[in-house]
Design an enzyme around this catalytic site. Sequence first.
Site, PDB file in Angstrom:
ATOM      1  CB  THR A 256      36.099  48.705  37.769  1.00  0.00           C
ATOM      2  OG1 THR A 256      36.653  49.755  38.532  1.00  0.00           O
ATOM      3  CG2 THR A 256      35.141  49.275  36.756  1.00  0.00           C
TER       4      THR A 256
ATOM      5  CE  LYS B 201      34.094  51.985  40.126  1.00  0.00           C
ATOM      6  NZ  LYS B 201      34.218  50.609  40.529  1.00  0.00           N
TER       7      LYS B 201
ATOM      8  N   GLY C 118      31.682  53.938  30.011  1.00  0.00           N
ATOM      9  CA  GLY C 118      31.999  53.303  31.280  1.00  0.00           C
ATOM     10  C   GLY C 118      33.479  53.006  31.303  1.00  0.00           C
TER      11      GLY C 118
ATOM     12  CB  SER D 280      38.236  43.125  38.934  1.00  0.00           C
ATOM     13  OG  SER D 280      37.137  43.816  39.500  1.00  0.00           O
TER      14      SER D 280
ATOM     15  CB  THR E  97      32.286  43.364  41.374  1.00  0.00           C
ATOM     16  OG1 THR E  97      33.362  43.298  40.439  1.00  0.00           O
ATOM     17  CG2 THR E  97      31.050  43.887  40.676  1.00  0.00           C
TER      18      THR E  97
END
Length: 185
Positions: free
Chosen positions: A12, A44, A58, A137, A174
């Site tokens: 994410t 998300k 988010g 991340s 990602t």
Amino acid sequence: MDTSDFPGWHGTTIIGIRKGGEVVVAGDGQVSLGQTVIKGSARKVRRIAPGGQEVVAGFAGSTADAFALLERLEAKLEATPGQLQRASVELAKDWRTDKYLQKLEAMLIVTDGSDLYVITGAGDVLEPEDDVAAIGSGGNYALAAARALIDSDMSAEAIARRAMEIAADICVYTNGNLTVERIGA
């Protein structure tokens, strides 16, 4: 169940940018388990509207945990209409002190179009410097890119999209499948 050998969920990057009277929150769609991409189109970043108040949130971390936190945030916003900061602080206090909530592994970026906050399980409600916040991340990559672009002529949305593109090029957790929500001007 012993989860010490279980590969954690990753994948994410969420960014929030406030510029020119608008706030944009963008997030990628990748969910990974260990080194495997489980889903590439997760959503998300979401709008919530407790009591008619529009808020964009988010989340990074465990999806189930994030949904539990979003439900709690909605309840706090219903109890304190129009007071995102107060609702966020109340959620962070509960998250830090409640034994059930303490086990939740997620972070949130929330905005009502004027305020922008990062909420963590450590009890933090952070208002970012430079009107840019990022979590997940690839958050540090997106944050650095957005800070480099914030003084440009680009809109908040254009900066968010470019920063997420850069993060997706660097972070293996990602991807470039974005959800972008704008609130304000």
